[in-house]
Design an enzyme around this catalytic site. Structure first.
Site, short mmCIF file in Angstrom:
data_model
loop_
_atom_site.label_atom_id
_atom_site.label_comp_id
_atom_site.label_asym_id
_atom_site.label_seq_id
_atom_site.Cartn_x
_atom_site.Cartn_y
_atom_site.Cartn_z
N SER A 52 -3.08 -25.17 10.64
CA SER A 52 -3.03 -23.76 10.26
C SER A 52 -1.61 -23.38 9.91
O SER A 52 -0.72 -23.42 10.76
CB SER A 52 -3.53 -22.87 11.41
OG SER A 52 -3.34 -21.51 11.09
N TYR A 105 -3.32 -22.60 20.82
CA TYR A 105 -3.74 -22.91 19.45
C TYR A 105 -2.55 -23.35 18.61
O TYR A 105 -2.61 -24.35 17.89
CB TYR A 105 -4.42 -21.68 18.83
CG TYR A 105 -5.01 -21.96 17.47
CD1 TYR A 105 -6.23 -22.63 17.36
CD2 TYR A 105 -4.37 -21.57 16.31
CE1 TYR A 105 -6.78 -22.90 16.12
CE2 TYR A 105 -4.91 -21.83 15.06
CZ TYR A 105 -6.12 -22.50 14.97
OH TYR A 105 -6.66 -22.77 13.73
#
Length: 198
Positions: free
Chosen positions: A141, A155
């Site tokens: 990401s 994350y």
């Protein structure tokens, strides 16, 4: 069809981005194996792949374990003959996290993003090395892998680790004819089953 005769293994392939990618590979001529933990969703996507005229294999497996990852790889090779492409997409949706995720399981986030990627690569690489050919695509990401954000500690750490893992693997296996790539998805990388946001 650019991928005629190829076999792709897509983890987390029963919904969301994984589903979109699995169907995109099938549209380009590849046979596709998908791995997930929800049998009904697996079968639905498998049926869609077959409706496109491609072979499909579904594997209900837990990829945080060597046993689950090895079974996914071995079943794919047994049913579809080989693995040309591995897409490591399995993992949780980051949009649901906030400060409370410290209590809900940071370890689960790390396992879902990093451990699944590592285990799947470990399971598939011996096959690709033996064939001197293969492509691995690890999802990351761009929003958090290089700069952490409040409420997304696990994350962000897991995606940064996936990037470093990918860079290291790319150097280690390039002489075997294997390419390891990072795909940055951003916050909303897909638009359902019709394709990707450009």
């Amino acid at each position: 069809m650019q991928l005629e005769g190829k076999v792709a293994l897509v983890t987390g392939g029963a919904r969301g981005l994984g589903c979109s990618m699995a169907l995109a590979y099938a549209r380009e001529g590849a046979d596709v194996a998908i791995v997930a933990r929800t049998p009904s969703e697996l079968e639905a996507v498998g049926s869609e792949i077959r409706a496109l005229g491609r072979r499909a294999h579904t594997v209900n497996a837990e990829l945080t374990t060597s046993d689950g990852a090895n079974r996914a790889a071995l079943e794919t090779i047994s049913e579809l003959g080989k693995i040309d492409i591995l897409v490591n997409n399995a993992g949780p949706d980051p949009l649901g996290y906030g400060p409370g995720h410290y209590r809900r399981g940071m370890a689960m986030v790390m396992e879902s993003n990093l451990t699944t990627t590592f285990m799947a690569c470990k399971a598939v690489l011996p096959h690709m090395i033996e064939r001197s050919s293969g492509v691995i695509v690890n999802l990351t990401s761009k929003n958090v892998a290089r700069r952490g954000r409040a409420g997304q500690a696990a994350y962000a750490a897991s995606k940064a680790a996936v990037e470093r893992l990918s860079e290291s693997l790319a150097d280690e296996v390039k002489d075997f004819g294997i390419a390891v790539n990072i795909l940055e998805t951003g916050r909303k990388p897909w638009l359902g089953r019709e394709g990707f946001r450009q």
